[in-house]
Design a protein around this motif. Structure first.
Motif, PDB file in Angstrom:
ATOM      1  N   LEU A   9       0.656  -1.245   0.073  1.00 52.67           N
ATOM      2  CA  LEU A   9      -0.160  -0.162   0.051  1.00 52.67           C
ATOM      3  C   LEU A   9       0.344   1.517   0.237  1.00 52.67           C
ATOM      4  CD1 LEU A   9      -2.291  -1.410   2.728  1.00 52.67           C
ATOM      5  CD2 LEU A   9      -2.979  -0.624   0.219  1.00 52.67           C
ATOM      6  N   GLN A  10       1.861   0.861   0.414  1.00 53.16           N
ATOM      7  CA  GLN A  10       2.714   2.702   0.277  1.00 53.16           C
ATOM      8  C   GLN A  10       3.179   2.802  -0.945  1.00 53.16           C
ATOM      9  OE1 GLN A  10       6.026   0.727   2.491  1.00 53.16           O
ATOM     10  NE2 GLN A  10       5.544   2.052   3.978  1.00 53.16           N
ATOM     11  N   VAL A  11       3.055   1.730  -1.979  1.00 49.31           N
ATOM     12  CA  VAL A  11       3.135   2.470  -2.899  1.00 49.31           C
ATOM     13  C   VAL A  11       2.261   3.480  -3.729  1.00 49.31           C
ATOM     14  CG1 VAL A  11       3.558   1.049  -6.175  1.00 49.31           C
ATOM     15  CG2 VAL A  11       4.660   0.181  -3.853  1.00 49.31           C
ATOM     16  N   PHE A  52      -4.920  10.752   1.475  1.00 49.36           N
ATOM     17  CA  PHE A  52      -4.867  11.172   3.257  1.00 49.36           C
ATOM     18  C   PHE A  52      -5.660   9.511   2.620  1.00 49.36           C
ATOM     19  CE2 PHE A  52      -9.117  11.500   5.712  1.00 49.36           C
ATOM     20  CZ  PHE A  52      -8.351  11.907   6.990  1.00 49.36           C
ATOM     21  N   ALA A  53      -6.846   9.562   1.983  1.00 53.83           N
ATOM     22  CA  ALA A  53      -7.891   8.092   2.368  1.00 53.83           C
ATOM     23  C   ALA A  53      -6.643   7.183   2.296  1.00 53.83           C
ATOM     24  CB  ALA A  53      -9.045   8.361   1.060  1.00 53.83           C
ATOM     25  N   THR A  54      -6.100   6.858   1.649  1.00 57.28           N
ATOM     26  CA  THR A  54      -5.414   5.549   1.308  1.00 57.28           C
ATOM     27  C   THR A  54      -4.143   4.901   2.396  1.00 57.28           C
ATOM     28  OG1 THR A  54      -5.020   5.645  -1.668  1.00 57.28           O
ATOM     29  CG2 THR A  54      -3.742   4.215  -0.177  1.00 57.28           C
ATOM     30  N   THR A  55      -3.791   6.729   2.601  1.00 54.80           N
ATOM     31  CA  THR A  55      -2.531   6.178   3.918  1.00 54.80           C
ATOM     32  C   THR A  55      -3.526   6.069   5.136  1.00 54.80           C
ATOM     33  OG1 THR A  55      -1.208   8.768   3.357  1.00 54.80           O
ATOM     34  CG2 THR A  55      -1.251   7.173   5.221  1.00 54.80           C
ATOM     35  N   TRP A  56      -4.609   6.738   5.788  1.00 57.29           N
ATOM     36  CA  TRP A  56      -5.448   6.777   6.688  1.00 57.29           C
ATOM     37  C   TRP A  56      -6.134   4.561   7.083  1.00 57.29           C
ATOM     38  CZ3 TRP A  56      -6.483   9.514  11.467  1.00 57.29           C
ATOM     39  CH2 TRP A  56      -5.549  10.666  11.665  1.00 57.29           C
ATOM     40  N   TYR A  57      -6.636   4.502   5.716  1.00 60.30           N
ATOM     41  CA  TYR A  57      -7.051   3.472   5.581  1.00 60.30           C
ATOM     42  C   TYR A  57      -5.912   2.747   5.874  1.00 60.30           C
ATOM     43  CZ  TYR A  57      -8.214  -1.147   3.312  1.00 60.30           C
ATOM     44  OH  TYR A  57      -8.586  -2.403   3.117  1.00 60.30           O
TER      45      TYR A  57
END
Length: 607
Positions: free
Chosen positions: A67-69, A111-116
């Protein structure tokens, strides 16, 4: 209340008193968003958790994984749009329609991907204690970037008409047929003007780049190895598409591909043909061939629904007719006929059977309109399923084996090439489903050719006339019944064509495969949704809609009973914010956005 700004172009920072959702000055918000994007990129090179128990191995320093990518991609988009909003000359092409709205969506995607990801790590591993400093930094900087983006003004300032660096409406106003008031009103409505024509080789290179990006995104999405990664991919891809749309990139790409439609179509098929070579095994080629079957049937339904405007709720039955017809003559031991036709003959039998059924069903029913026609076609779909279920030798004649269906359908052998065997091509091993993928790609090309030629022909214009106003079309001398029957027959034949391949891919043809609605496609409800959501009356719309509607339920099976709930919410949101479809027909786009387009029409009249 009016808002004053000193902005000269869509990419120049706002220095006036306008504010966004929060009370931060726009110039400070832009700095926070851009700086947050840069820090987000840096945070992806740090460890986010200490254990490899979370999929993707986010424990490595200096190398983003999983998910970091996706967070890295979101951070890069936020940074680029932020720099473009400052008027960086080399990046103005990124935001021809303005950078502020694009920057907001890019920051929201990040923001959404990071917090997910942070929440998934905490819930799956048992608390915040499992987070490393990199995760905390990413959460803070993405929140900061989002707050900065929300401070940007929502009003679109009028550009300077004499700015020589502007590549949007000020260049477009010089194009023939577009007056000053037309372009100005279109820009004020949120639509950038027509794109300045580049040299042909440059536009072809842009088309190649767009197709390469589409292939990369599709390959990445279909190859996601675990559920968390696919959900993150959906978040990033969805908001990323919205950011590109707000920036004007989607519109620019659409106008360029429209000028080179033939090259775009051929390029799309070449890109699709490269898909099996990007896979390490046959697992994802399986999904690919089913997507092509589903997409081909959806494109056939697009003739009936998108061009002729006939609401057919039993269209999947024509797919079943073609599949059963081909299975019965292809050498299956379950077939009572005991014949084994070659592939070309089985294809003709399947397509002809569906065409005949289309004419037989359409002849007595196409004099109906609207809801009445929809009810009759829904009834036909159920009649077909019940009929093949009862042809088991007990309740009716022994033809289809009832609920057991026609099983053990042999693999195709075309000119000595066994599609069921593995083959080495250019040093890459191509498996069974990859072979069928290439076959379906050829059939899809045939269906696209039929759709394109028919939609541009006299009969295609008659279909559109019937769709828009049948009474007016009849008054103009169009034989409405004959025109609708031709659409019904052509759509049915194309569905039967795809059904002949489906019978060999699945080995077994059973009645349960052809329901009106179910949890997985193909069924009539999903086919209709693919046409409407993708874009009625277009070529790319149903293909894209079918790909998404097949891939997303397939990947969301981990949701269990909540799968249809999540899927339904996604459809509601899409219909709310993009009712004309993902790849809309220009006419339908005007219908759904008539208020925004009306000033442009009036301006053109008065120019």
């Amino acid at each position: 209340m009016t808002t004053q700004t000193t902005e000269k172009t869509p990419n120049t920072p706002v220095t006036g008193a306008a504010t966004g959702l929060i009370g931060i000055p726009p110039h400070l918000g832009r700095a926070l968003a851009t700086g947050g994007g840069l820090l987000t990129i840096a945070s992806t090179f740090l460890a986010w958790t200490w254990t490899a128990a979370f999929p993707g191995d986010l424990t490595v320093y200096g190398y983003p994984g999983g998910l970091q990518v996706l967070v890295l991609i979101g951070g890069a988009l936020t940074t680029l749009f932020g720099l473009s909003s400052y008027g960086v000359k080399g990046l103005r092409w990124l935001t021809p329609a303005g950078a502020d709205a694009a920057l907001r969506f890019a920051a929201l995607a990040t923001f959404a991907t990071t917090w997910y990801t942070v929440l998934a790590i905490s819930l799956q591993l048992g608390g915040l204690v499992n987070l490393e400093p990199g995760a905390y930094i990413a959460a803070i900087v993405t929140l900061t970037a989002l707050l900065g983006a929300l401070a940007l003004p929502f009003e679109r300032p009028a550009p300077d008409p004499i700015d020589p660096d502007e590549t949007g409406w000020s260049l477009a106003k010089h194009r023939a047929g577009h007056g000053w008031q037309t372009v100005k009103a279109a820009f004020a409505a949120g639509e950038p003007g027509p794109v300045r024509a580049l040299p042909s080789y440059a536009e072809i290179l842009i088309i190649v780049a767009v197709l390469a990006v589409c292939l990369t995104v599709f390959t990445y999405g279909i190859g996601t190895e675990y559920d968390e990664l696919f959900v993150g991919f959906l978040i990033t891809a969805g908001f990323g598409f919205a950011a590109a749309h707000k920036a004007g990139l989607i519109r620019q790409a659409t106008q360029i591909t429209a000028r080179h439609q033939t090259i775009t179509i051929w390029g799309a098929f070449v890109a699709a043909a490269l898909f099996p070579f990007t896979q390490t095994d046959d697992q994802y080629a399986t999904i690919g061939v089913y997507i092509l079957i589903f997409a081909t049937v959806a494109l056939g339904l697009n003739i009936v629904v998108g061009l002729a405007g006939l609401l057919d709720l039993g269209y999947v039955a024509f797919l079943g007719v073609g599949a059963y017809a081909a299975a019965l003559v292809s050498g299956s031991p379950s077939s009572p006929f005991g014949v084994h036709f070659p592939f070309w003959a089985a294809v003709l039998v399947g397509a002809a059977a569906s065409l005949i059924f289309g004419v037989l069903i359409g002849a007595p029913t196409l004099r109906l309109r609207g809801d009445y026609l929809a009810i009759v076609t829904l009834g036909f779909g159920e009649i077909f399923r019940i009929a093949v279920l009862n042809m088991d030798g007990t309740s009716g004649p022994d033809i289809t084996n009832g609920s057991n269906g026609i099983s053990a359908v042999p693999d195709l052998n075309i000119l000595g090439f066994d599609l069921g065997a593995r083959h080495d091509v250019l040093g890459v091993t191509i498996g069974r489903f990859a072979n069928y993928f290439f076959l379906m790609l050829i059939i899809t090309a045939v269906v696209v050719l039929v759709f394109r030629r028919s939609s541009d022909s006299r009969i295609g214009r008659a279909w559109v006339a019937i769709r828009e106003d049948e009474t007016a079309a009849l008054a103009m001398g169009i034989n409405g019944f004959r025109v609708k029957l031709v659409a019904f027959a052509v759509g049915a034949a194309l569905a039967g064509l795809a059904g002949t391949v489906q019978a060999h891919v699945t080995y077994t043809v059973t009645p349960e495969q052809y329901l009106f609605a179910g949890t997985t496609p193909p069924n009539s409800a999903f086919l209709l949704a693919a046409v409407v959501l993708g874009g009625m009356g277009t070529i790319g719309g149903p293909l894209l809609g079918a790909a998404l509607l097949f891939l997303i339920p397939n990947k969301l099976q981990f949701l269990g009973d909540y799968q249809l709930l999540a899927f339904g919410l996604a459809l509601v949101l899409l219909m709310r914010f993009r009712p004309e479809g993902l790849i809309p027909n220009r006419r339908r786009q005007l219908e759904f956005h008539d208020k925004a387009e009306a000033p442009a029409v009036l301006g053109k009249t008065g120019a």
